[in-house]
Design an enzyme around this catalytic site. Structure first.
Site, short mmCIF file in Angstrom:
data_model
loop_
_atom_site.label_atom_id
_atom_site.label_comp_id
_atom_site.label_asym_id
_atom_site.label_seq_id
_atom_site.Cartn_x
_atom_site.Cartn_y
_atom_site.Cartn_z
N LYS A 86 -0.18 6.94 40.31
CA LYS A 86 -0.28 6.63 41.74
C LYS A 86 -0.79 5.21 41.87
CE LYS A 86 -3.43 8.26 45.38
NZ LYS A 86 -3.89 9.47 46.07
N LYS B 139 -2.46 2.43 44.52
CA LYS B 139 -3.12 2.20 45.80
C LYS B 139 -2.62 0.88 46.33
CE LYS B 139 -6.22 5.57 46.21
NZ LYS B 139 -6.22 6.43 47.41
N ASP C 128 -2.34 12.68 54.05
CA ASP C 128 -3.64 12.84 53.40
C ASP C 128 -4.75 12.78 54.44
OD1 ASP C 128 -5.90 12.94 51.88
OD2 ASP C 128 -5.55 11.09 50.77
N LYS D 85 -8.07 18.41 50.25
CA LYS D 85 -9.35 18.04 49.63
C LYS D 85 -10.44 18.93 50.21
CE LYS D 85 -7.95 13.22 49.19
NZ LYS D 85 -8.10 11.81 49.62
N GLU E 228 -4.70 15.09 41.64
CA GLU E 228 -5.27 13.81 41.24
C GLU E 228 -6.75 14.01 40.87
OE1 GLU E 228 -4.81 11.30 44.73
OE2 GLU E 228 -6.35 12.39 45.81
MG LIG Z 1 -4.91 9.36 49.69
#
Ligand SMILES: [Mg+2]
Length: 373
Positions: free
Chosen positions: A167, A169, A249, A273, A327
């Site tokens: 991934k 950023k 997200d 999350k 992740e």
């Molecule tokens: Mg994120």
């Protein structure tokens, strides 16, 4: 033996050293700060929980210092003396008296479930209906910001077998620079290696339309939260417009957010999350909404340390639609830890501890060493 009750709750702030600065669109992290919850019960059992933020208040609404204050001042007095065994009952009480504060609630619920798992001699996943798997796929975030360094890092991790999905950023630089960086990495790693990008809300909807078109063309596999979290309709428009999957997200925070997004078609994947949703049990509620709506899932991280990561892993291991893996690499960013036995990463995955509760034990000397004085 009567029913165990909660005797005392302690919240400790620890600052752990990290392997390298971690670059996100809104923050650069040079250490990881976490609030560790210790829930002491009358039967001698201690439950552990963790709440961690990304860059203080850069990412979420709660800070480590604020969380400690909330736990010490509001949560501990409320829960002291209450029966320790039912996470549902304790969370209902917390939700009745305390608004918001999802990170705090997640840490508390984790500690309650850990204690109850230890009491019954089963892993936390068993309290949540049981695990489907004992290992979870884990991707790696390339966050140096340097194209050559990132490619080198990815190639090393592919050949060592630790990760095979990456991934990136983006969102800190001009879109043109970011897109060139990502496209070069994808082109070098090839079509067998999945490369995803996380924009962390940095683009306007207009910029996202142009940017995602180029990322899709470059073969990027997934686009995470390209626009501001409050623009649910915009996320739905992007999801409908592109063939590359769009992941919610920051937008997919609470159970209610998941429901609203699912109704609008905002995102074909949700990043879950435990800190955003306010605990492990709410993750299962969000997952049920996603399952009903045909939305895929991804196991996200707030870059928690070992306790928060294993708590997340326990609930993620119960989900049937975790199509995009996880992740859960937070512990790999830390050069030292506060648990006696760290978790194992191998063959692109995390091995979930199978002991009672979270299957973890605090190292009190290490807690003392890293505790904020
Ligand atoms: Mg994120």
């Amino acid at each position: 033996m009567g029913e165990a009750f909660i005797e005392r709750i302690e919240a400790v702030i620890v600052d752990l050293p990290t392997i390298r600065p971690h670059l996100l669109s809104m923050a650069v992290m040079r250490k990881q700060t976490m609030v560790i919850v210790r829930l002491f019960c009358s039967d001698g059992i201690e439950g552990l929980g963790e709440a961690t933020t990304i860059g203080g208040l850069s990412y979420g609404d709660e800070s480590p210092e604020g969380m400690k204050l909330t736990i010490d001042t509001y949560v501990a007095p409320l829960l002291q003396g209450k029966p320790a065994g039912s996470a549902n009952a304790l969370m209902a009480l917390l939700n009745y008296h305390i608004q918001g504060n999802y990170f705090v609630k997640s840490a508390l619920e984790t500690a309650v479930l850990d204690a109850q798992g230890k009491r019954l001699g089963v892993p936390v996943a068993a309290l949540l209906g049981g695990a489907i798997t004992q290992t979870l796929p884990v991707l790696w975030t390339l966050a140096s910001g340097d194209t050559t360094k990132d490619i080198q890092e990815a190639q090393n991790l592919i050949s060592s077998g630790r990760h095979h999905t990456f991934k990136l950023k983006i969102g800190r630089n001009a879109p043109k620079t970011d897109i060139a960086h990502v496209s070069a990495i994808k082109a070098t790693l090839g079509s067998d290696i999945k490369v995803t990008v996380d924009v962390n809300q940095a683009w306007s909807e207009g910029v996202a339309k142009q940017g995602i078109a180029q990322l899709q063309e470059a073969g990027i596999d997934l686009i995470e939260q390209p626009i501001i979290k409050s623009n649910f309709e915009g996320l739905a428009r992007l999801t409908h417009y592109f063939r590359v999957p769009i992941m919610a997200d920051e937008a997919a925070g609470t159970v209610a957010d998941a429901f609203k997004l699912a109704k609008l078609g905002g995102g074909s994947v949700f990043a879950l999350k435990i800190a955003k949703s306010g605990g492990l049990i709410n993750i299962q509620k969000q997952a049920a909404i996603a399952l009903g709506a045909g939305i895929s899932l991804y196991g996200g991280t707030m870059l928690e340390g070992t306790i928060g990561t294993v708590a997340s892993a326990q609930v993620f291991s119960t989900l049937p639609n975790l199509d995009w893996g996880t992740e859960l690499f937070g512990p790999l960013l830390l050069t030292d830890d506060i648990v006696k036995k760290r978790v194992t990463y191998a063959n692109g995955g995390l091995e979930i501890p199978q002991g009672p509760g979270l299957g973890l034990e605090l190292d009190l000397n290490q807690v003392e060493k890293y505790k904020r004085k």
